[in-house]
Design a protein around this motif. Structure first.
Motif: not given
Length: 171
Positions: A13-42
């Motif tokens: 794909s010509e698009y690919a946003s970076p990811i980061v794993l974030v720890k939630k309050k309950d100790g599990t992790t959440r996959l977060c996609v960093d869409y900041r660059r895309l959001n500027r164009k939406l």
């Protein structure tokens, strides 16, 4: 965590946003996609989000309240086929794109709000349910009316495959 049915493999794909794993309050992790660059164009979605003051005003006169929290919020809404490639992200296992609306896009809250409003429109008009993002509030004058309204809300939610979060208050 993102469920397999919410994403599909996309080899390139010509698009690919970076990811980061974030720890939630309950100790599990959440996959977060960093869409900041895309959001500027939406193009921003103009569907209004509810004002908490309006929600509180509509609760006046009720004696009993039931609150429901929708499980997996945005993941109830399908991403338009023409836009899926924009949600692309890369992990060590490959490149993926979302089938369901992901968190992190600037348009996600409005898209989700429009979706939930369309499902509960009739019940909202009759003040059976009040919606604030992924929270459903059912005001009633007494327990009997509250149970009747709850049945109607759950019937509609079930019809559209909406699930609720349940909290264990014993822990």
């Amino acid at each position: 965590m993102v469920r397999t049915r919410d994403c599909k493999t996309k080899l390139t794909s010509e698009y690919a946003s970076p990811i980061v794993l974030v720890k939630k309050k309950d100790g599990t992790t959440r996959l977060c996609v960093d869409y900041r660059r895309l959001n500027r164009k939406l193009v921003k979605d103009s569907f209004p989000l509810p004002l908490i003051e309006d929600v509180l005003d509509r609760l006046q006169g009720a004696k009993v309240y039931t609150t429901l929290d929708l499980k997996n919020g945005f993941f109830h809404v399908d991403v338009n086929e023409d836009c899926k490639h924009l949600t692309s992200f890369v992990v060590p296992d490959g490149q993926f794109e979302f089938n369901k609306v992901p968190f992190g896009l600037s348009t996600s809250p409005s898209v989700f709000q429009r979706y939930v409003y369309s499902i509960f429109r009739e019940l909202m008009r009759k003040v059976i349910v009040i919606i604030y993002m992924d929270d459903l509030v059912i005001p009633a004058k007494d327990e009997k009316e509250g149970l009747e309204k709850l049945r109607k809300v759950l019937k509609v939610a079930s019809k559209y495959g909406l699930e609720m979060k349940f909290k264990n208050f014993n822990s």
